[in-house]
Design an enzyme around this catalytic site. Sequence first.
Site, mmCIF file in Angstrom:
data_model
loop_
_atom_site.group_PDB
_atom_site.id
_atom_site.type_symbol
_atom_site.label_atom_id
_atom_site.label_comp_id
_atom_site.label_asym_id
_atom_site.label_seq_id
_atom_site.Cartn_x
_atom_site.Cartn_y
_atom_site.Cartn_z
ATOM 1 N N HIS A 1 93.292 35.620 31.615
ATOM 2 C CA HIS A 1 92.349 34.632 31.077
ATOM 3 C C HIS A 1 91.474 35.338 30.049
ATOM 4 C CE1 HIS A 1 89.959 30.872 31.214
ATOM 5 N NE2 HIS A 1 89.000 31.687 30.801
ATOM 6 N N CYS A 2 91.501 34.848 28.827
ATOM 7 C CA CYS A 2 90.771 35.496 27.730
ATOM 8 C C CYS A 2 89.461 34.757 27.467
ATOM 9 C CB CYS A 2 91.625 35.498 26.460
ATOM 10 S SG CYS A 2 90.807 36.306 25.057
ATOM 11 N N PRO A 3 88.311 35.372 27.739
ATOM 12 C CA PRO A 3 87.031 34.692 27.470
ATOM 13 C C PRO A 3 86.779 34.484 25.983
ATOM 14 C CG PRO A 3 86.661 36.971 28.125
ATOM 15 C CD PRO A 3 88.116 36.707 28.334
ATOM 16 N N ASN B 1 88.327 31.326 25.454
ATOM 17 C CA ASN B 1 87.938 30.312 26.438
ATOM 18 C C ASN B 1 89.180 29.565 26.920
ATOM 19 O OD1 ASN B 1 86.101 28.912 28.069
ATOM 20 N ND2 ASN B 1 85.831 27.279 26.576
#
Length: 354
Positions: free
Chosen positions: A181-183, A186
């Site tokens: 999951h890449c912040p 998002n």
Amino acid sequence: MRCSPGSVLNLLRSGRLRSCVRRGRNRLPLWLRKIWLYARLLVQSLCFNTLTDSDVVFDSIFEPVFWTVDYVTRWFGLLFVCLVVILTCSILAIAYMVLLPLILNTYSPPWIAWHICYGHWNLVMIAFHYYKAAKTSPGHLPTEKNDRPFVSVCKKCIMPKPARTHHCGICNRCILKMDHHCPWLNNCVGHFNHRYFFSFCLFMTLGCVYCSISGRNLFLDAYNALETNFQTAAPPYTLKERMIHKSIIYMWVLTSTVAVALGALTVWHAVLISRGETSIERHVNKKEGQRLAAWGKVYRNPFNYGKLNNWKVFLGVEKRSHWVTRVLLPSGHPPHGDGLTWDILPVRKDLIPV
């Protein structure tokens, strides 16, 4: 039936637990009663049945920490996206307002054409792939029933999941061929947007390296000018001169830092793609290899088709012209397969004979 710690939040959201809270005679605030029930459920999950092991205990104890991290990451996702847009736009503003006039006045026509063509091509590739990576769904399990094979059951969703599918606590659902999951997007990086994510990292790294190399002399001149003015107490710069020099220094420091950090991440993902695995599968395959090594066996990744074929499958290259139209130019073509079923190495050793 065993109560998984991962299902605690779902129980908290259920109407049944709310009704229990409402029926309680405790005069504590509702949010405090929910925390109390949540903690009590965690403690009960530690001794629910004889299947409890160290992994269950660890998950139960650290479930509040995992939930907090997931919540903060989910909330800060929009902030990180805005930060990427703002920083990129600031570099573009400096490039157009400061660097471009200098290039037009000092460089020869061939070099001017090179900088303008390469710079705008790189910018288009960055903007296209970042937008597609952030807005494209990574791929989720279908809600309707189907006869596709599955390898396990998700303990969070309580649904059968196929190979290479993993649960994302931040998105709160299973992701097809989940990488992470890449912040900064998002969004999860999965089957349908993995190529967009890697291409964005690659072209952003190339753009930062380009700005760092081409702006090195300007950075040294601006830094020396500010340093000389400070040490010799020379007549003060005009506001425009100070802003130009500080802008050049800011651009060079930012692009150089991002080039090193993002470049290392890009190289790591390139190695994983060459091996036919994701970030999660890297850890899974390593553990599986150690387990089989203890039995005197060798583990082989069933999704590793060879370095060249791995890249062809990942990039969607089906013929030679696709190296240009699908790799060097913006392309929204879908990835190979549907993310639910996968070709195994012994069955097809050469997926794409280009």
